[in-house]
Design an enzyme around this catalytic site. Sequence first.
Site, PDB file in Angstrom:
ATOM      1  N   HIS A   1      -3.385  -5.211   0.270  1.00 54.50           N
ATOM      2  CA  HIS A   1      -3.010  -5.687   1.442  1.00 54.50           C
ATOM      3  C   HIS A   1      -2.995  -7.221   1.916  1.00 54.50           C
ATOM      4  CE1 HIS A   1      -2.622  -1.647   3.895  1.00 54.50           C
ATOM      5  NE2 HIS A   1      -3.459  -1.369   2.839  1.00 54.50           N
TER       6      HIS A   1
ATOM      7  N   GLU B   1      -1.718  -8.828   3.923  1.00 56.96           N
ATOM      8  CA  GLU B   1      -1.614  -9.346   5.357  1.00 56.96           C
ATOM      9  C   GLU B   1      -3.017  -9.526   6.029  1.00 56.96           C
ATOM     10  OE1 GLU B   1      -0.935  -6.476   4.041  1.00 56.96           O
ATOM     11  OE2 GLU B   1      -1.843  -4.949   5.530  1.00 56.96           O
TER      12      GLU B   1
ATOM     13  N   CYS C   1       0.824  -1.249   0.174  1.00 56.04           N
ATOM     14  CA  CYS C   1       0.200  -0.020   0.128  1.00 56.04           C
ATOM     15  C   CYS C   1       0.839   1.286  -0.184  1.00 56.04           C
ATOM     16  CB  CYS C   1      -0.901  -0.051   1.031  1.00 56.04           C
ATOM     17  SG  CYS C   1      -2.336   1.143   0.967  1.00 56.04           S
TER      18      CYS C   1
END
Length: 321
Positions: free
Chosen positions: A248, A250, A137
Amino acid sequence: MSNTRFSTYLCFSFACCFCCSKAMPTKLNQEAVNDRPVIGILTQIVTDDVLKPFGRTFIPSSYVKFIESGGGRVMPIRLTLNTAEYKKIFENINGLLFIGGAADLETSDFARVAKIFYSLALKANNEGDFFPIWGTCMGMQLLTVLVAGENLLANTTAENIALPLNLTTEASSSRMFEGFPNKLMRALTQEPLTGNFHHYGLTLETFQENEKLRSFFSLLSTNVAENEVHFVSTIEGKRYPFYGVQWHPEVNRFQWNRKLNFPHSAHAVQLSSLLAEFFVNEGRRSLHQFDNPEEEASSLIYNNTPVYAGNFTGYEQLYFF
Ligand SMILES: *[C@@H]1O[C@H](CO)[C@@H](O)[C@H](O)[C@H]1NC(C)=O
Ligand SMILES: *[C@@H]1O[C@H](CO)[C@@H](O)[C@H](O)[C@H]1NC(C)=O
Ligand SMILES: *[C@@H]1O[C@H](CO)[C@@H](O)[C@H](O)[C@H]1NC(C)=O
């Protein structure tokens, strides 16, 4: 019975050795491999008032878990050190993760420290000292600012939406997606596996028009923003082990807020796992190390305890520094 178990064990270990030696390219066997990689993460400056009572800088735990789940360990890197201290840290760690957040990408302490590490990483890689960087990001946006030497970001709002990737033809020959099963590659283009939480980004047009960016990075995917602008969503360095995702990976495994569109399907989890392993494996190719085990132990994030933040932020846990 125990006899059977014994022979099963033997058979298994033989089969395992056999398939490993077959699967490992000869080149990798000849390269030295570091099986204790440490990835540095720069702390983020706290700007949100609700976080201020806890500390001046922080790292969301989801990024730490992402690295740990790939078989690596994390060293948090403060923004208050001097250049000599960062040089020393660079010689100790095996890769860097530039995380998401909100910071000025040219004038903040975060940008200053990132630039020091980026220059060290460029030089090291040029000299054959392999050193990978991953940007997620804002971290990807930061990589584009560092490579272009200017901030070319524009409004490419895709806020709280999970999207499939519009993969380019280069994606199929990329390093990032090399080990992906065909089924997952297909799912990546059809299912909303990538969580987007951004207002700014790099438009496809800017990428294509900028000689520095175009020659440095391969474009692996694009997406369409709310304002219908096509933006760059996945890139990897052509000659450098630098990787960027505007989305993202994660959150797919480590964030659960119900108001946020975090993809949690089996494919979303697989995507996140494979990318974590991919990046940590890149870290294994760096032979940097700490001067001694004590210095290593005291530098790792295991010395810090995350705070539960699920009841007042979109994150589950945060580390404060
Ligand atoms: C996918 O990207 C290509 C260019 O790389 C573009 O022509 C096409 O319109 C995009 N499709 C979608 C659905 O975004
Ligand atoms: C970006 O574009 C979106 C959609 O067109 C708009 O709602 C938003 O206000 C814009 N944001 C900025 C910072 O210009
Ligand atoms: C969040 O939960 C913790 C306990 O787990 C509590 O101490 C804290 O006051 C809560 N914060 C808010 C803003 O509700």
